[in-house]
Design a protein around this motif. Structure first.
Motif, PDB file in Angstrom:
ATOM      1  N   ASN A  58     -28.172  24.759 -72.623  1.00  0.00           N
ATOM      2  CA  ASN A  58     -27.154  25.812 -72.698  1.00  0.00           C
ATOM      3  C   ASN A  58     -25.780  25.374 -72.179  1.00  0.00           C
ATOM      4  OD1 ASN A  58     -27.998  25.713 -70.038  1.00  0.00           O
ATOM      5  ND2 ASN A  58     -27.715  27.896 -69.684  1.00  0.00           N
ATOM      6  N   TRP A  59     -25.613  24.085 -71.919  1.00  0.00           N
ATOM      7  CA  TRP A  59     -24.329  23.546 -71.516  1.00  0.00           C
ATOM      8  C   TRP A  59     -23.990  22.337 -72.383  1.00  0.00           C
ATOM      9  CZ3 TRP A  59     -20.938  25.619 -68.058  1.00  0.00           C
ATOM     10  CH2 TRP A  59     -21.431  26.598 -67.184  1.00  0.00           C
ATOM     11  N   ILE A  60     -22.720  22.206 -72.740  1.00  0.00           N
ATOM     12  CA  ILE A  60     -22.232  21.048 -73.491  1.00  0.00           C
ATOM     13  C   ILE A  60     -21.281  20.268 -72.600  1.00  0.00           C
ATOM     14  CG2 ILE A  60     -20.861  20.272 -75.463  1.00  0.00           C
ATOM     15  CD1 ILE A  60     -21.735  22.886 -76.879  1.00  0.00           C
ATOM     16  N   LEU A  61     -21.498  18.965 -72.504  1.00  0.00           N
ATOM     17  CA  LEU A  61     -20.592  18.074 -71.794  1.00  0.00           C
ATOM     18  C   LEU A  61     -19.692  17.402 -72.820  1.00  0.00           C
ATOM     19  CD1 LEU A  61     -19.759  16.735 -69.094  1.00  0.00           C
ATOM     20  CD2 LEU A  61     -21.484  14.965 -69.573  1.00  0.00           C
ATOM     21  N   THR A  62     -18.370  17.518 -72.643  1.00  0.00           N
ATOM     22  CA  THR A  62     -17.430  16.972 -73.610  1.00  0.00           C
ATOM     23  C   THR A  62     -16.126  16.636 -72.898  1.00  0.00           C
ATOM     24  OG1 THR A  62     -16.392  17.379 -75.784  1.00  0.00           O
ATOM     25  CG2 THR A  62     -16.610  19.267 -74.301  1.00  0.00           C
ATOM     26  N   ALA A  63     -15.083  16.339 -73.665  1.00  0.00           N
ATOM     27  CA  ALA A  63     -13.775  16.011 -73.103  1.00  0.00           C
ATOM     28  C   ALA A  63     -12.921  17.267 -72.991  1.00  0.00           C
ATOM     29  CB  ALA A  63     -13.073  14.974 -73.980  1.00  0.00           C
ATOM     30  N   ALA A  64     -12.136  17.374 -71.922  1.00  0.00           N
ATOM     31  CA  ALA A  64     -11.336  18.578 -71.691  1.00  0.00           C
ATOM     32  C   ALA A  64     -10.268  18.767 -72.764  1.00  0.00           C
ATOM     33  CB  ALA A  64     -10.681  18.510 -70.307  1.00  0.00           C
ATOM     34  N   HIS A  65      -9.738  17.678 -73.307  1.00  0.00           N
ATOM     35  CA  HIS A  65      -8.661  17.835 -74.292  1.00  0.00           C
ATOM     36  C   HIS A  65      -9.182  18.402 -75.617  1.00  0.00           C
ATOM     37  CE1 HIS A  65      -9.914  13.755 -75.801  1.00  0.00           C
ATOM     38  NE2 HIS A  65      -9.562  14.292 -76.950  1.00  0.00           N
ATOM     39  N   MET A  84     -13.373  23.029 -66.427  1.00  0.00           N
ATOM     40  CA  MET A  84     -12.756  21.709 -66.384  1.00  0.00           C
ATOM     41  C   MET A  84     -12.695  21.215 -64.946  1.00  0.00           C
ATOM     42  SD  MET A  84      -9.611  22.278 -69.057  1.00  0.00           S
ATOM     43  CE  MET A  84      -9.903  22.971 -70.704  1.00  0.00           C
ATOM     44  N   TYR A  85     -12.802  19.918 -64.789  1.00  0.00           N
ATOM     45  CA  TYR A  85     -12.775  19.330 -63.444  1.00  0.00           C
ATOM     46  C   TYR A  85     -11.339  19.231 -62.945  1.00  0.00           C
ATOM     47  CZ  TYR A  85     -13.395  16.014 -59.618  1.00  0.00           C
ATOM     48  OH  TYR A  85     -13.393  15.413 -58.388  1.00  0.00           O
ATOM     49  N   GLY A  86     -11.088  19.820 -61.796  1.00  0.00           N
ATOM     50  CA  GLY A  86      -9.788  19.683 -61.140  1.00  0.00           C
ATOM     51  C   GLY A  86      -9.944  19.011 -59.790  1.00  0.00           C
ATOM     52  N   ASP A  87      -9.083  18.045 -59.492  1.00  0.00           N
ATOM     53  CA  ASP A  87      -9.215  17.306 -58.233  1.00  0.00           C
ATOM     54  C   ASP A  87      -8.426  17.981 -57.112  1.00  0.00           C
ATOM     55  OD1 ASP A  87      -6.527  16.561 -58.514  1.00  0.00           O
ATOM     56  OD2 ASP A  87      -7.015  14.620 -59.411  1.00  0.00           O
ATOM     57  N   HIS A 134      -8.900  16.631 -64.984  1.00  0.00           N
ATOM     58  CA  HIS A 134      -9.400  15.377 -65.551  1.00  0.00           C
ATOM     59  C   HIS A 134      -9.981  15.672 -66.931  1.00  0.00           C
ATOM     60  CE1 HIS A 134      -9.706  12.954 -61.582  1.00  0.00           C
ATOM     61  NE2 HIS A 134      -8.860  13.961 -61.428  1.00  0.00           N
ATOM     62  N   ASP A 135     -10.102  14.644 -67.762  1.00  0.00           N
ATOM     63  CA  ASP A 135     -10.493  14.858 -69.156  1.00  0.00           C
ATOM     64  C   ASP A 135     -12.010  14.947 -69.329  1.00  0.00           C
ATOM     65  OD1 ASP A 135      -9.965  15.340 -71.827  1.00  0.00           O
ATOM     66  OD2 ASP A 135     -10.035  13.211 -72.364  1.00  0.00           O
ATOM     67  N   ILE A 136     -12.593  15.897 -68.625  1.00  0.00           N
ATOM     68  CA  ILE A 136     -14.026  16.134 -68.759  1.00  0.00           C
ATOM     69  C   ILE A 136     -14.254  17.644 -68.621  1.00  0.00           C
ATOM     70  CG2 ILE A 136     -14.540  15.774 -66.293  1.00  0.00           C
ATOM     71  CD1 ILE A 136     -17.147  14.302 -67.282  1.00  0.00           C
ATOM     72  N   MET A 137     -15.173  18.178 -69.416  1.00  0.00           N
ATOM     73  CA  MET A 137     -15.300  19.631 -69.518  1.00  0.00           C
ATOM     74  C   MET A 137     -16.743  20.020 -69.793  1.00  0.00           C
ATOM     75  SD  MET A 137     -13.281  22.114 -72.244  1.00  0.00           S
ATOM     76  CE  MET A 137     -13.817  21.200 -73.709  1.00  0.00           C
ATOM     77  N   LEU A 138     -17.116  21.185 -69.288  1.00  0.00           N
ATOM     78  CA  LEU A 138     -18.410  21.792 -69.577  1.00  0.00           C
ATOM     79  C   LEU A 138     -18.181  23.111 -70.308  1.00  0.00           C
ATOM     80  CD1 LEU A 138     -20.049  21.048 -66.156  1.00  0.00           C
ATOM     81  CD2 LEU A 138     -20.997  20.294 -68.349  1.00  0.00           C
ATOM     82  N   LEU A 139     -18.933  23.323 -71.394  1.00  0.00           N
ATOM     83  CA  LEU A 139     -18.879  24.558 -72.165  1.00  0.00           C
ATOM     84  C   LEU A 139     -20.251  25.215 -72.109  1.00  0.00           C
ATOM     85  CD1 LEU A 139     -17.026  23.262 -75.373  1.00  0.00           C
ATOM     86  CD2 LEU A 139     -16.030  24.533 -73.452  1.00  0.00           C
ATOM     87  N   CYS A 145     -20.777   9.158 -63.761  1.00  0.00           N
ATOM     88  CA  CYS A 145     -21.239   9.024 -62.374  1.00  0.00           C
ATOM     89  C   CYS A 145     -20.217   9.571 -61.387  1.00  0.00           C
ATOM     90  CB  CYS A 145     -21.535   7.556 -62.070  1.00  0.00           C
ATOM     91  SG  CYS A 145     -23.164   7.010 -62.657  1.00  0.00           S
ATOM     92  N   GLU A 146     -18.939   9.417 -61.692  1.00  0.00           N
ATOM     93  CA  GLU A 146     -17.890   9.903 -60.792  1.00  0.00           C
ATOM     94  C   GLU A 146     -17.805  11.424 -60.782  1.00  0.00           C
ATOM     95  OE1 GLU A 146     -16.071   8.210 -58.714  1.00  0.00           O
ATOM     96  OE2 GLU A 146     -16.768   6.201 -59.309  1.00  0.00           O
ATOM     97  N   TYR A 147     -18.370  12.059 -61.790  1.00  0.00           N
ATOM     98  CA  TYR A 147     -18.306  13.518 -61.912  1.00  0.00           C
ATOM     99  C   TYR A 147     -19.693  14.149 -61.838  1.00  0.00           C
ATOM    100  CZ  TYR A 147     -13.670  12.250 -63.590  1.00  0.00           C
ATOM    101  OH  TYR A 147     -12.401  11.727 -63.692  1.00  0.00           O
ATOM    102  N   LYS A 148     -20.694  13.377 -61.487  1.00  0.00           N
ATOM    103  CA  LYS A 148     -22.080  13.846 -61.535  1.00  0.00           C
ATOM    104  C   LYS A 148     -22.305  15.053 -60.618  1.00  0.00           C
ATOM    105  CE  LYS A 148     -26.837  12.383 -60.651  1.00  0.00           C
ATOM    106  NZ  LYS A 148     -27.723  11.313 -60.133  1.00  0.00           N
ATOM    107  N   LYS A 149     -21.805  14.997 -59.400  1.00  0.00           N
ATOM    108  CA  LYS A 149     -22.035  16.115 -58.462  1.00  0.00           C
ATOM    109  C   LYS A 149     -21.396  17.391 -59.008  1.00  0.00           C
ATOM    110  CE  LYS A 149     -21.734  17.544 -53.630  1.00  0.00           C
ATOM    111  NZ  LYS A 149     -21.355  18.926 -53.977  1.00  0.00           N
ATOM    112  N   TRP A 150     -20.196  17.290 -59.546  1.00  0.00           N
ATOM    113  CA  TRP A 150     -19.537  18.457 -60.130  1.00  0.00           C
ATOM    114  C   TRP A 150     -20.351  19.022 -61.293  1.00  0.00           C
ATOM    115  CZ3 TRP A 150     -17.328  18.316 -65.184  1.00  0.00           C
ATOM    116  CH2 TRP A 150     -16.683  19.493 -65.569  1.00  0.00           C
TER     117      TRP A 150
END
Length: 257
Positions: A61-68, A97-100, A106-111, A245-250
């Motif tokens: 039920n989640w899609i991992l993709t690019a934020a742009h 979207m991941y914000g630092d 950052h260019d990574i997103m969950l839908l 790996c850098e975004y795994k915890k998020w």
């Protein structure tokens, strides 16, 4: 222009980040994926059903993709392999979207997908188990996408009007140490602070429509395709993958069991 405020302003007025950055890329030099490969691959299409990006299904039920890739009215097409019963759903939940800590996206997103009824069982991708053993420069990973498979002209110019491939394309690419790509992108404030893996292989490249697709070793996702160093010619520079790996915890915190 960078940072969370600027990015959200663009999205609110209906301008996609892809339109601003022109980051979307396609597979060149691949082959048809086997029918039992990448069943988790998702097409992201716009309001008129044209291909925009790819993505990978997490936990059904989640899609991992690019934020742009985000745009209003976006739809997800799951079960895209030959013989599968396609399921198209409108993305109604806001993107995550991941914000630092400097308020930069950052260019990574969950839908998040709405409930999917009557969908064939799809095995989602696995996140890396041990990031100390993630692929390193020189290792081979697999990429995939639905975009144009050929270039045009004598200098491998990108064919931005070529349309999408009939079948999902798979290809292998070797990771590099990012030296060349980091030099190319060093002055780009919208990408320089992201965490990347990089890849380059002779006769294999990506182009419009493949952004957001997973960078895989087996069923484990280590990267999300984001951008390339040369937007005009194929095979001319490395491509950049968001380092999962850098975004795994998020990702894990956003998609709890």
């Amino acid at each position: 222009m960078g940072g969370l405020t600027s990015l959200l302003l663009l999205l609110c007025v209906g301008v996609t980040v892809s339109a601003v950055l022109d980051l979307q890329k396609r597979i060149i030099g691949g082959d048809n994926c086997l029918d039992n490969q990448r069943m988790y691959h998702v097409k992201l299409i716009n309001e008129v059903d044209l291909l925009e990006c790819g993505g990978s299904l997490l936990k059904n039920n989640w899609i991992l993709t690019a934020a742009h890739c985000w745009m209003w009215g976006m739809k997800a097409v799951v079960a895209v392999h030959p013989g599968a019963k396609l399921k198209t759903v409108v993305i109604t939940a806001p993107p995550v979207m991941y914000g630092d800590n400097q308020n930069r996206i950052h260019d990574i997103m969950l839908l998040k997908l709405p409930p999917l009824d009557n969908l064939p069982k799809i095995t989602p991708v696995d996140l890396p188990v041990d990031c100390t053993k993630k692929p390193k420069p020189g290792d081979t990973v697999q990429i995939a996408g639905y975009g144009v498979t050929k270039t045009k002209g004598p200098n491998n110019e990108r064919d931005l009007e070529g349309g999408e491939a009939d079948k999902l394309q798979c290809a292998n690419i070797k990771l590099t140490d990012c030296t060349k790509l980091k030099k190319i992108m060093s002055d780009d404030e919208l990408t320089s602070y992201n965490h990347f893996l990089c890849g380059e292989t002779s006769k294999v490249d990506l182009s419009q429509g493949d952004s957001g697709g997973g960078v895989m070793v087996g069923n484990m996702i280590y990267g999300v395709f984001s951008f390339m160093g040369d937007a005009e010619k194929a095979h001319a520079a490395d491509v950049g993958f968001m380092d999962v790996c850098e975004y795994k915890k998020w990702i894990e915190d956003t998609t709890p069991k």
